[in-house]
Scaffold this motif. Structure first.
Motif, mmCIF file in Angstrom:
data_model
loop_
_atom_site.group_PDB
_atom_site.id
_atom_site.type_symbol
_atom_site.label_atom_id
_atom_site.label_comp_id
_atom_site.label_asym_id
_atom_site.label_seq_id
_atom_site.Cartn_x
_atom_site.Cartn_y
_atom_site.Cartn_z
ATOM 1 N N PHE A 195 0.731 -1.342 -0.040
ATOM 2 C CA PHE A 195 0.043 0.145 0.138
ATOM 3 C C PHE A 195 0.804 1.209 -0.020
ATOM 4 N N LEU A 199 1.634 4.524 -2.631
ATOM 5 C CA LEU A 199 1.254 5.818 -2.311
ATOM 6 C C LEU A 199 2.608 6.520 -2.345
ATOM 7 N N LEU A 220 -4.557 0.124 -4.807
ATOM 8 C CA LEU A 220 -5.137 0.701 -3.735
ATOM 9 C C LEU A 220 -6.238 -0.013 -3.178
ATOM 10 N N LEU A 224 -7.655 -2.733 -0.204
ATOM 11 C CA LEU A 224 -8.479 -2.277 0.584
ATOM 12 C C LEU A 224 -9.480 -3.302 0.811
ATOM 13 N N PRO A 289 1.263 8.447 7.982
ATOM 14 C CA PRO A 289 0.025 9.401 8.109
ATOM 15 C C PRO A 289 0.527 10.742 8.494
ATOM 16 N N TYR A 306 -6.776 11.244 -4.193
ATOM 17 C CA TYR A 306 -6.759 10.085 -3.381
ATOM 18 C C TYR A 306 -8.224 10.211 -2.601
ATOM 19 N N TRP A 311 -11.220 6.677 -1.734
ATOM 20 C CA TRP A 311 -11.813 6.861 -0.471
ATOM 21 C C TRP A 311 -13.555 6.997 -0.575
ATOM 22 N N ALA A 325 -9.248 11.279 4.523
ATOM 23 C CA ALA A 325 -8.678 10.243 3.662
ATOM 24 C C ALA A 325 -7.157 9.872 4.501
ATOM 25 N N ILE A 326 -6.699 10.937 5.104
ATOM 26 C CA ILE A 326 -5.306 10.593 5.854
ATOM 27 C C ILE A 326 -5.771 9.613 7.099
ATOM 28 N N THR A 329 -6.672 6.200 6.105
ATOM 29 C CA THR A 329 -5.570 5.539 5.722
ATOM 30 C C THR A 329 -4.881 4.661 7.203
ATOM 31 N N ARG A 330 -4.647 5.742 8.201
ATOM 32 C CA ARG A 330 -4.326 5.158 9.347
ATOM 33 C C ARG A 330 -5.026 4.226 9.990
ATOM 34 N N THR A 340 0.385 2.354 14.643
ATOM 35 C CA THR A 340 0.766 3.817 13.593
ATOM 36 C C THR A 340 1.442 4.763 14.614
#
Length: 386
Positions: A195, A199, A220, A224, A289, A306, A311, A325-326, A329-330, A340
């Protein structure tokens, strides 16, 4: 789209039972050294399949290549190859075994005495390598089809990479069935690794590279969708096949052709592995992140893309979409069981000065697609990761 030259010479043989094809790919008179890692291939049937495929060949076996392969181990393997007149290598394992084997292949006939120079010069003086192939057992790094190798030196706490046109594997055997027995931790790590590889080549700035963008987004979205399934259904062949192929494509060279690339997350993460021994994917999940938050203004356009395409965040303001989105991702990393924050690994940030010093020693003082991640910025990213 930027100019590019793409050469991907590795022959890929994919699917059930394909380890048997090795005898069609390796010269009959080859003196082979089979390299592997901790020994799981002895118990999951992979080693037996390889030996069956190579019946009648001269095969030596050398195990013990570590996760984040150690230079100290590899130079012993180089001497073994030289002493036993090995002329073909076969890596059976994941990215670490393959990376280590690439180093062995390049080091045996290296023109200088100091083999660590291969890493400090990023492979600048490599002129040849012993031919080698691989049987992939852990999809993650994409090393099975690329010309990159990352090696750690325990004595000095360094983790560096080198690149050379002569270290592409000749053949890569990819059988998803051999991944059924992987522990959940390794499965999750591989998915996170792939992943982040994707990115690093996608979340930069627009280059009007529509094919590469859509390709990255497809990879991606596949991770997911299939990642959680792999943890719940470890022997689902279709899931494993999609993950294996996605991880290979994430760093095969195709995705990054003609587009700007970042790789700052990797450079910062390498210091965590070198100093604390964390899994590679764990360090990526820690850094990414916070790097995205730090650089969100210069990555704004691609972060928004993204958020919208991968998402499906489309209803709030642009800044909120990026926030979502961030965060998502986390949360994906966390849902895979990959934590993380440094504190999740009982690290309090006291080693940050040492990591910054190591970045400086390695010349990693201007990272990212714009070369604007200075040591001060790297320090802020580390601090935010606590």
């Amino acid at each position: 789209m930027q100019n590019f030259t793409l050469h991907t010479p590795t022959k890929i043989i994919f699917g059930k039972g394909q380890i048997a094809q090795l005898s069609n790919e390796i010269p009959k008179d080859a003196r082979i050294l089979l390299t592997y890692g901790g020994g799981s291939i002895k118990y999951n049937g992979v080693l037996s399949q390889v030996h069956d495929a190579l019946e009648g060949y001269t095969v030596e076996v050398l195990g013990g290549i570590e996760p984040n392969p150690a230079y100290e181990t590899l130079i012993k393997a180089v001497e073994y190859v030289r002493h036993h007149e090995i002329d073909y290598l076969l890596a059976v394992g994941g990215g670490s075994v393959i990376d280590g084997t690439k180093f062995i292949a390049a080091a045996v006939n290296y023109p200088h005495d100091d083999l660590w120079e291969i890493l400090t010069t990023c492979g600048a003086y490599i002129t040849s390598a012993i031919p080698f192939s691989c049987v992939l057992t852990l999809p993650a790094t994409g090393s099975e089809t690329n010309n990159i190798s990352v090696i750690s030196r325990r004595k000095t706490g360094d983790k560096l990479h080198f690149v050379s046109s002569v270290i592409f594997p000749q053949v890569a055997i990819l059988d998803p069935e051999v991944t059924f027995s992987l522990p959940s931790r390794q499965t999750a790590n591989g998915i996170v690794d792939a992943f982040v590889h994707t990115l690093e080549q996608y979340l930069t700035y627009p280059a009007n590279a529509k094919v590469q963008d859509r390709y990255a987004e497809g990879l991606l979205m596949t991770l997911l969708e299939e990642g959680p399934k792999a943890l719940k259904e470890p022997e689902n062949y279709d899931v494993r096949a999609n993950i294996m192929w996605t991880a290979t494509q994430a760093l095969s060279g195709i995705l990054g052709a003609g587009v700007p690339q970042d790789w700052a997350t990797h450079m910062l993460a390498h210091q965590l592995t070198a100093l604390h021994g964390l899994d590679h994917a764990q360090t990526l999940a820690i850094i990414l992140p916070h790097l995205l938050q730090e650089k969100r203004s210069v990555k704004h356009a691609k972060l928004l893309q993204y958020a919208e395409r991968v998402w499906k965040f489309t209803e709030d303001s642009e800044e909120e979409q990026i926030n979502h989105a961030i965060h998502a991702t986390r949360q994906f990393f966390e849902s895979m069981g990959v934590k993380t924050r440094l504190s999740d690994y009982q690290l309090d940030g006291s080693s940050i000065p040492a990591m910054i010093k190591k970045l400086e020693q390695q010349g990693l003082v201007a990272l990212g697609e714009h070369q604007d991640i200075t040591l001060d910025v790297s320090k802020r990213i580390y601090e935010a990761s606590i």
